[in-house]
Design a protein around this motif. Sequence first.
Motif, PDB file in Angstrom:
ATOM      1  N   PRO A   3       0.792  -1.233   0.000  1.00  0.00           N
ATOM      2  CA  PRO A   3       0.000   0.000   0.000  1.00  0.00           C
ATOM      3  C   PRO A   3       0.824   1.283   0.000  1.00  0.00           C
ATOM      4  CG  PRO A   3      -0.050  -1.010   2.157  1.00  0.00           C
ATOM      5  CD  PRO A   3       0.673  -1.969   1.255  1.00  0.00           C
ATOM      6  N   GLY A   4       2.079   1.223   0.403  1.00  0.00           N
ATOM      7  CA  GLY A   4       2.934   2.398   0.367  1.00  0.00           C
ATOM      8  C   GLY A   4       3.066   3.087   1.715  1.00  0.00           C
ATOM      9  N   THR A   5       4.199   3.728   1.910  1.00  0.00           N
ATOM     10  CA  THR A   5       4.490   4.513   3.105  1.00  0.00           C
ATOM     11  C   THR A   5       5.001   5.870   2.659  1.00  0.00           C
ATOM     12  OG1 THR A   5       5.059   2.570   4.408  1.00  0.00           O
ATOM     13  CG2 THR A   5       5.923   4.672   5.177  1.00  0.00           C
ATOM     14  N   GLU A   6       4.318   6.927   3.084  1.00  0.00           N
ATOM     15  CA  GLU A   6       4.763   8.271   2.708  1.00  0.00           C
ATOM     16  C   GLU A   6       5.755   8.783   3.740  1.00  0.00           C
ATOM     17  OE1 GLU A   6       3.171  12.716   1.551  1.00  0.00           O
ATOM     18  OE2 GLU A   6       1.729  11.153   2.003  1.00  0.00           O
ATOM     19  N   LEU A   7       6.879   9.272   3.243  1.00  0.00           N
ATOM     20  CA  LEU A   7       7.924   9.818   4.102  1.00  0.00           C
ATOM     21  C   LEU A   7       8.055  11.314   3.825  1.00  0.00           C
ATOM     22  CD1 LEU A   7      10.370   9.526   6.023  1.00  0.00           C
ATOM     23  CD2 LEU A   7      11.743   8.979   4.020  1.00  0.00           C
ATOM     24  N   GLN A   8       7.842  12.120   4.858  1.00  0.00           N
ATOM     25  CA  GLN A   8       8.026  13.559   4.776  1.00  0.00           C
ATOM     26  C   GLN A   8       9.227  13.921   5.636  1.00  0.00           C
ATOM     27  OE1 GLN A   8       6.432  16.081   3.139  1.00  0.00           O
ATOM     28  NE2 GLN A   8       5.233  14.551   2.041  1.00  0.00           N
ATOM     29  N   VAL A   9      10.186  14.620   5.049  1.00  0.00           N
ATOM     30  CA  VAL A   9      11.397  15.013   5.761  1.00  0.00           C
ATOM     31  C   VAL A   9      11.437  16.538   5.793  1.00  0.00           C
ATOM     32  CG1 VAL A   9      13.905  14.846   5.841  1.00  0.00           C
ATOM     33  CG2 VAL A   9      12.573  12.957   4.911  1.00  0.00           C
ATOM     34  N   PHE A  10      11.581  17.085   6.983  1.00  0.00           N
ATOM     35  CA  PHE A  10      11.636  18.535   7.126  1.00  0.00           C
ATOM     36  C   PHE A  10      12.965  18.949   7.740  1.00  0.00           C
ATOM     37  CE2 PHE A  10       9.518  16.786  10.817  1.00  0.00           C
ATOM     38  CZ  PHE A  10      10.197  17.358  11.870  1.00  0.00           C
ATOM     39  N   ARG A  11      13.371  20.144   7.395  1.00  0.00           N
ATOM     40  CA  ARG A  11      14.614  20.690   7.942  1.00  0.00           C
ATOM     41  C   ARG A  11      14.354  21.200   9.350  1.00  0.00           C
ATOM     42  NH1 ARG A  11      15.068  23.376   2.646  1.00  0.00           N
ATOM     43  NH2 ARG A  11      16.582  22.187   1.466  1.00  0.00           N
ATOM     44  N   SER A  12      15.291  20.962  10.199  1.00  0.00           N
ATOM     45  CA  SER A  12      15.182  21.571  11.526  1.00  0.00           C
ATOM     46  C   SER A  12      15.639  23.021  11.381  1.00  0.00           C
ATOM     47  CB  SER A  12      16.032  20.814  12.538  1.00  0.00           C
ATOM     48  OG  SER A  12      17.326  20.606  12.034  1.00  0.00           O
ATOM     49  N   GLY A  13      14.783  23.936  11.801  1.00  0.00           N
ATOM     50  CA  GLY A  13      15.056  25.343  11.557  1.00  0.00           C
ATOM     51  C   GLY A  13      15.401  26.113  12.813  1.00  0.00           C
ATOM     52  N   ASN A  14      15.709  27.364  12.619  1.00  0.00           N
ATOM     53  CA  ASN A  14      16.033  28.274  13.700  1.00  0.00           C
ATOM     54  C   ASN A  14      14.729  28.836  14.269  1.00  0.00           C
ATOM     55  OD1 ASN A  14      16.894  30.342  15.343  1.00  0.00           O
ATOM     56  ND2 ASN A  14      18.418  31.104  13.891  1.00  0.00           N
ATOM     57  N   ARG A  15      14.532  28.709  15.563  1.00  0.00           N
ATOM     58  CA  ARG A  15      13.298  29.164  16.202  1.00  0.00           C
ATOM     59  C   ARG A  15      13.120  30.675  16.082  1.00  0.00           C
ATOM     60  NH1 ARG A  15       9.535  27.095  19.627  1.00  0.00           N
ATOM     61  NH2 ARG A  15       8.648  28.524  21.152  1.00  0.00           N
ATOM     62  N   MET A  16      14.181  31.418  16.200  1.00  0.00           N
ATOM     63  CA  MET A  16      14.091  32.881  16.107  1.00  0.00           C
ATOM     64  C   MET A  16      13.663  33.319  14.705  1.00  0.00           C
ATOM     65  SD  MET A  16      14.655  33.995  19.089  1.00  0.00           S
ATOM     66  CE  MET A  16      14.941  35.732  18.832  1.00  0.00           C
ATOM     67  N   LYS A  17      14.212  32.666  13.671  1.00  0.00           N
ATOM     68  CA  LYS A  17      13.814  33.006  12.302  1.00  0.00           C
ATOM     69  C   LYS A  17      12.351  32.656  12.063  1.00  0.00           C
ATOM     70  CE  LYS A  17      18.174  32.627   9.801  1.00  0.00           C
ATOM     71  NZ  LYS A  17      18.893  31.870   8.756  1.00  0.00           N
ATOM     72  N   ALA A  18      11.906  31.521  12.584  1.00  0.00           N
ATOM     73  CA  ALA A  18      10.510  31.127  12.417  1.00  0.00           C
ATOM     74  C   ALA A  18       9.577  32.118  13.107  1.00  0.00           C
ATOM     75  CB  ALA A  18      10.289  29.715  12.966  1.00  0.00           C
ATOM     76  N   GLN A  19       9.942  32.578  14.301  1.00  0.00           N
ATOM     77  CA  GLN A  19       9.126  33.559  15.017  1.00  0.00           C
ATOM     78  C   GLN A  19       9.091  34.889  14.269  1.00  0.00           C
ATOM     79  OE1 GLN A  19       7.337  32.801  17.773  1.00  0.00           O
ATOM     80  NE2 GLN A  19       6.382  34.798  17.464  1.00  0.00           N
ATOM     81  N   TYR A  20      10.222  35.302  13.716  1.00  0.00           N
ATOM     82  CA  TYR A  20      10.288  36.541  12.939  1.00  0.00           C
ATOM     83  C   TYR A  20       9.369  36.456  11.712  1.00  0.00           C
ATOM     84  CZ  TYR A  20      12.072  40.141   9.825  1.00  0.00           C
ATOM     85  OH  TYR A  20      12.171  41.196   8.963  1.00  0.00           O
ATOM     86  N   ARG A  21       9.424  35.325  11.008  1.00  0.00           N
ATOM     87  CA  ARG A  21       8.578  35.147   9.824  1.00  0.00           C
ATOM     88  C   ARG A  21       7.101  35.147  10.190  1.00  0.00           C
ATOM     89  NH1 ARG A  21      12.365  30.495   7.460  1.00  0.00           N
ATOM     90  NH2 ARG A  21      13.928  31.822   6.493  1.00  0.00           N
ATOM     91  N   THR A  22       6.771  34.528  11.316  1.00  0.00           N
ATOM     92  CA  THR A  22       5.378  34.505  11.768  1.00  0.00           C
ATOM     93  C   THR A  22       4.899  35.912  12.086  1.00  0.00           C
ATOM     94  OG1 THR A  22       5.658  32.291  12.659  1.00  0.00           O
ATOM     95  CG2 THR A  22       3.812  33.567  13.517  1.00  0.00           C
TER      96      THR A  22
END
Length: 180
Positions: free
Chosen positions: A104-123
């Motif tokens: 049936p298949g297995t979906e693999l999603q890989v995400f980069r671990s990011g900088n929390r400060m940059k993520a807060q700034y973008r938000t």
Amino acid sequence: MSWLLAGCYGLVLMTISGALQIRQSPRFIGVGTRHLVRIHCSGTSGLVQWYRLNKYNEDRNKAEEVKAEGRISFPSPGTQLFISALRVEDKGVYFCKVNDTWGPGTELQVFRSGNRMKAQYRTNMKDGLIMFQALLLAVCIAALMLRKHKLGLAIETCDGGLYEELSVYTRPDEAEAPWK
């Protein structure tokens, strides 16, 4: 009742053909880079091959075969797929194939671990832009409302009289309009 019997008959046929015997676990994996992933193909008897597609609905004939090299290994006789030191490029849907029967298949999603400060700034930046757009929309709507209001007052006045006074000119007993 006949539909129930037909459904049971179809289930028996699929079980005999082996379509329901191949299972993969887990069905979805979402992890960060540099992690280890294990995908298991169970209920199999025969040669197990692993394939990868970018999306689930793609043609399986175009799937690329996954080979054991470097970070990818098959510890037990092919029933498990290990990918170590994950990269973003490893994302996709992994299928096991046994004797021309696909799992049936297995979906693999890989995400980069990011900088929390940059993520807060973008938000915060995104929230600020949304608020700016809302204010700009409110100003545009207010400008249109004020413009229509001024135009409405100009239409309502006719030679010093109000719009309601036009009913005097619409009497049926006078055949001709007085302004002609």
